[in-house]
Design a protein around this motif. Structure first.
Motif, PDB file in Angstrom:
ATOM      1  N   GLY A 193      38.705  56.435  53.315  1.00 27.02           N
ATOM      2  CA  GLY A 193      37.779  57.038  52.380  1.00 27.02           C
ATOM      3  C   GLY A 193      38.417  57.392  51.052  1.00 27.02           C
ATOM      4  N   GLY A 194      37.556  57.690  50.081  1.00 25.81           N
ATOM      5  CA  GLY A 194      38.022  57.971  48.734  1.00 25.81           C
ATOM      6  C   GLY A 194      38.152  59.448  48.433  1.00 25.81           C
ATOM      7  N   PHE A 195      38.510  60.248  49.423  1.00 22.31           N
ATOM      8  CA  PHE A 195      38.617  61.683  49.235  1.00 22.31           C
ATOM      9  C   PHE A 195      39.981  62.069  48.662  1.00 22.31           C
ATOM     10  CE2 PHE A 195      35.623  60.879  52.706  1.00 22.31           C
ATOM     11  CZ  PHE A 195      34.490  61.498  52.212  1.00 22.31           C
ATOM     12  N   THR A 196      40.188  63.362  48.415  1.00 22.38           N
ATOM     13  CA  THR A 196      41.439  63.846  47.834  1.00 22.38           C
ATOM     14  C   THR A 196      42.636  63.416  48.672  1.00 22.38           C
ATOM     15  OG1 THR A 196      40.313  65.783  46.921  1.00 22.38           O
ATOM     16  CG2 THR A 196      42.703  65.899  47.116  1.00 22.38           C
ATOM     17  N   PRO A 197      43.626  62.766  48.064  1.00 29.89           N
ATOM     18  CA  PRO A 197      44.795  62.331  48.842  1.00 29.89           C
ATOM     19  C   PRO A 197      45.649  63.518  49.268  1.00 29.89           C
ATOM     20  CG  PRO A 197      45.145  61.927  46.504  1.00 29.89           C
ATOM     21  CD  PRO A 197      43.716  62.359  46.652  1.00 29.89           C
ATOM     22  N   ARG A 198      46.146  63.451  50.506  1.00 30.98           N
ATOM     23  CA  ARG A 198      47.033  64.490  51.032  1.00 30.98           C
ATOM     24  C   ARG A 198      48.449  63.972  51.275  1.00 30.98           C
ATOM     25  NH1 ARG A 198      44.212  68.585  49.253  1.00 30.98           N
ATOM     26  NH2 ARG A 198      42.327  69.075  50.432  1.00 30.98           N
ATOM     27  N   VAL A 201      31.087  59.368  46.507  1.00 34.13           N
ATOM     28  CA  VAL A 201      32.486  59.266  46.086  1.00 34.13           C
ATOM     29  C   VAL A 201      32.687  60.046  44.794  1.00 34.13           C
ATOM     30  CG1 VAL A 201      34.340  57.706  45.378  1.00 34.13           C
ATOM     31  CG2 VAL A 201      32.748  57.027  47.203  1.00 34.13           C
ATOM     32  N   ASN A 202      33.713  60.904  44.790  1.00 34.05           N
ATOM     33  CA  ASN A 202      34.067  61.667  43.603  1.00 34.05           C
ATOM     34  C   ASN A 202      35.069  60.874  42.763  1.00 34.05           C
ATOM     35  OD1 ASN A 202      36.222  63.668  42.334  1.00 34.05           O
ATOM     36  ND2 ASN A 202      34.285  64.766  42.409  1.00 34.05           N
ATOM     37  N   LYS A 203      34.755  60.696  41.495  1.00 32.35           N
ATOM     38  CA  LYS A 203      35.584  59.876  40.607  1.00 32.35           C
ATOM     39  C   LYS A 203      37.035  60.358  40.563  1.00 32.35           C
ATOM     40  CE  LYS A 203      35.719  58.210  35.771  1.00 32.35           C
ATOM     41  NZ  LYS A 203      36.962  58.851  35.310  1.00 32.35           N
ATOM     42  N   ARG A 204      37.227  61.640  40.394  1.00 33.50           N
ATOM     43  CA  ARG A 204      38.582  62.168  40.256  1.00 33.50           C
ATOM     44  C   ARG A 204      39.373  62.018  41.555  1.00 33.50           C
ATOM     45  NH1 ARG A 204      41.301  65.205  36.648  1.00 33.50           N
ATOM     46  NH2 ARG A 204      42.936  66.626  37.418  1.00 33.50           N
ATOM     47  N   SER A 240      39.249  52.117  38.619  1.00 32.82           N
ATOM     48  CA  SER A 240      38.800  52.040  40.014  1.00 32.82           C
ATOM     49  C   SER A 240      37.338  52.440  40.187  1.00 32.82           C
ATOM     50  CB  SER A 240      39.694  52.909  40.904  1.00 32.82           C
ATOM     51  OG  SER A 240      39.693  54.259  40.478  1.00 32.82           O
ATOM     52  N   TYR A 241      36.900  53.475  39.508  1.00 32.47           N
ATOM     53  CA  TYR A 241      35.527  53.972  39.683  1.00 32.47           C
ATOM     54  C   TYR A 241      34.505  52.969  39.161  1.00 32.47           C
ATOM     55  CZ  TYR A 241      31.913  57.638  40.011  1.00 32.47           C
ATOM     56  OH  TYR A 241      30.805  58.392  40.342  1.00 32.47           O
ATOM     57  N   ALA A 242      34.810  52.320  38.042  1.00 39.10           N
ATOM     58  CA  ALA A 242      33.900  51.305  37.496  1.00 39.10           C
ATOM     59  C   ALA A 242      33.820  50.101  38.423  1.00 39.10           C
ATOM     60  CB  ALA A 242      34.368  50.873  36.111  1.00 39.10           C
ATOM     61  N   TRP A 243      34.945  49.695  38.982  1.00 40.22           N
ATOM     62  CA  TRP A 243      34.936  48.594  39.952  1.00 40.22           C
ATOM     63  C   TRP A 243      34.085  48.961  41.169  1.00 40.22           C
ATOM     64  CZ3 TRP A 243      40.914  47.956  39.504  1.00 40.22           C
ATOM     65  CH2 TRP A 243      41.216  46.995  38.529  1.00 40.22           C
ATOM     66  N   LEU A 244      34.244  50.193  41.645  1.00 45.88           N
ATOM     67  CA  LEU A 244      33.487  50.617  42.822  1.00 45.88           C
ATOM     68  C   LEU A 244      31.993  50.679  42.515  1.00 45.88           C
ATOM     69  CD1 LEU A 244      33.623  51.545  45.764  1.00 45.88           C
ATOM     70  CD2 LEU A 244      33.826  53.897  44.917  1.00 45.88           C
ATOM     71  N   ASP A 245      31.651  51.099  41.320  1.00 47.22           N
ATOM     72  CA  ASP A 245      30.251  51.144  40.891  1.00 47.22           C
ATOM     73  C   ASP A 245      29.617  49.761  41.032  1.00 47.22           C
ATOM     74  OD1 ASP A 245      27.810  51.653  39.726  1.00 47.22           O
ATOM     75  OD2 ASP A 245      28.592  52.263  37.787  1.00 47.22           O
TER      76      ASP A 245
END
Length: 466
Positions: free
Chosen positions: A354-359, A431-434, A38-43
């Motif tokens: 958004g791409g933040f920590t899922p809750r 965006v944080n990768k993890r 996902s992170y490479a695609w977003l890049d």
């Protein structure tokens, strides 16, 4: 078989099912966090293509790129779905300032999406400040006509749910020009929908509703710092004049596409499950959080299912919707075609927060379905996913709603989201990768469970206890 034996057998079966599901989720998270795409695609989507406003060249590049990447996954089907979308162009960078007490104060502004332009010379007029439509109505035409209305309604800071705070004042952005024009205003400036004090103006969609073209007035957003400064000057008793210039333009609709990929179900191919986000974005940044994150997470769901060796029972589609930001044409088109074909959609999940920590997730479904979903809570607990409540799902999947479908929205931590929403700082570095990869794994896990147990047949799922 006696009652004690039957009870033990049932308990053993449930425990084995629970262990199997827990092991599957663990593998999904491992794949996403150690072998994620996902992170490479977003890049690429963010840094090689950039902002993807509907009808733009970049939006078309994003269509072509994501279609090609889905084809590389070896899905059963990948196709484009035609949809006509609005084409609005911002034009030259906007200029704004106000004059008060013999001093010039330059401000950060941007045109709201769908706004008309000022004249080539710009627009200058006295300013009147309001914080609601009610305050505007109380002023009346005699105090508004010929002026620029400054909507300074702030997002409510004490609301923990920032989307609730956003919803509480977003109508000023969307309908501010409509309401002000009816009282003779010549322009509108709207406080950016942002909980933080900064210098970034936040764009977003606005509409003129039934106003004739000759009554449509220019509408722009102003940064929260500059909104504060302007409000303080007005409160001091000064009578400032505001100037702004923007050259945006609305063109005729153009052809674009939803991008769709499918893994065909092995047992129930006519039961469809959708996971998606919107491919378009605003043009100020590169749309990494809104909604590049949702796009690549949704693509990753299908890749993770394949990487984890899961063979779905039901047909699972990733849908990358076009034109959520200023028209929702993609979501409506997908639902329209699904209805025409008589497709049975049982579940849809959207990531657009958004791409933040899922809750966790919010669900638009029956109480009976929610009660069954609650029984999966302990499977997500090791990943700190605790939020399972009824509520809003997503704009693009909303048109699919009926009495039987379960609609779900991924709910990441929202406290930072509106720092970036619709602004020029919504970029890849935010965006944080993890966090992004955790969200993709969380979505995949929910899709896996719904595919395994179904919706109408969800009562057959094991009763998992904390």
């Amino acid at each position: 078989m006696n009652r004690i034996a039957a009870t033990f057998f049932t308990f053993l079966s449930i425990s084995l099912f629970a262990q199997d599901d827990a092991a599957t989720l663990k593998n999904i998270y491992k794949q996403s966090l150690t072998n994620g795409q996902s992170y490479a695609w977003l890049d690429h989507l963010s840094n090689e293509i950039g902002g993807r406003l509907s009808g733009s060249l970049n939006a078309q590049k994003a269509v072509e790129y994501t279609k090609a990447e889905l084809e590389k996954l070896g899905l059963d089907k990948v196709w484009l779905q035609e949809v006509m979308v609005p084409k609005w162009v911002r034009g030259e960078k906007e200029v704004g300032y106000f004059m008060a007490n013999g001093k010039k104060y330059e401000v950060n502004i941007c045109a709201l999406g769908g706004s008309t332009a000022t004249s080539d010379k710009g627009l200058q007029a006295k300013v009147v400040e309001v914080k609601s439509f009610e305050e505007l109505a109380e002023l009346g035409e005699e105090n508004v006509k010929g002026k620029i209305v400054f909507f300074n309604g702030a997002m409510q800071a004490d609301l923990i749910n920032t989307f609730e705070a956003y919803g509480g004042c977003s109508k000023q952005r969307y309908a501010g020009a409509y309401e002000a024009s009816k009282l003779g205003a010549v322009g509108v400036i709207v406080r950016s929908l942002n909980l933080r004090q900064d210098d970034f103006p936040h764009t977003g969609s606005m509409g003129y509703l039934d106003l004739p073209e000759d009554k449509r007035i220019p509408s722009a957003a102003i940064s929260t710092n500059d909104a504060k400064k302007l409000s303080e000057i007005i409160a001091s008793g000064a009578n400032p004049e505001f100037y702004f210039k923007q050259s945006c333009k609305q063109y005729d609709d153009v052809l674009s596409y939803n991008v769709i990929g499918e893994i065909t179900g092995s047992e129930f191919p006519d039961e469809y499950m959708v996971v998606g986000g919107h491919l378009d974005s605003w043009d100020l940044g590169d749309g990494s959080h809104d909604d590049g994150a949702g796009v690549v997470q949704s693509m990753e769901v299908l890749r993770l299912l394949k990487e984890s060796g899961i063979k779905p029972k039901r047909s699972i589609r990733v849908v990358l919707f076009m034109n959520e930001e200023n028209g929702l044409r993609g979501g409506r088109k997908y639902a329209e075609v699904a209805k025409e074909k008589g497709e049975n959609h049982i579940f849809a999940l959207e990531s657009d927060s958004g791409g933040f920590t899922p809750r966790g997730f919010s669900f638009d479904c029956s109480d009976a379905n929610l009660a069954q979903i609650e029984q999966w809570r302990s499977l997500f607990k090791p990943y700190l996913i605790h939020f399972f409540e009824k509520g809003y799902s997503g704009a693009d999947i909303g048109p699919l709603k009926n009495d039987n479908i379960v609609l779900a929205g991924l709910r990441p931590d929202s406290q930072r989201y509106f720092d970036y929403h619709h602004a020029s700082n919504d970029t890849f570095d935010a965006v944080n990768k993890r966090e992004l990869e955790l969200g993709a794994a969380t979505m995949t896990s929910l899709v896996y469970l719904f595919d395994k147990y179904g919706v109408n047949q969800i009562k057959n799922a094991p009763q998992i206890k904390d």
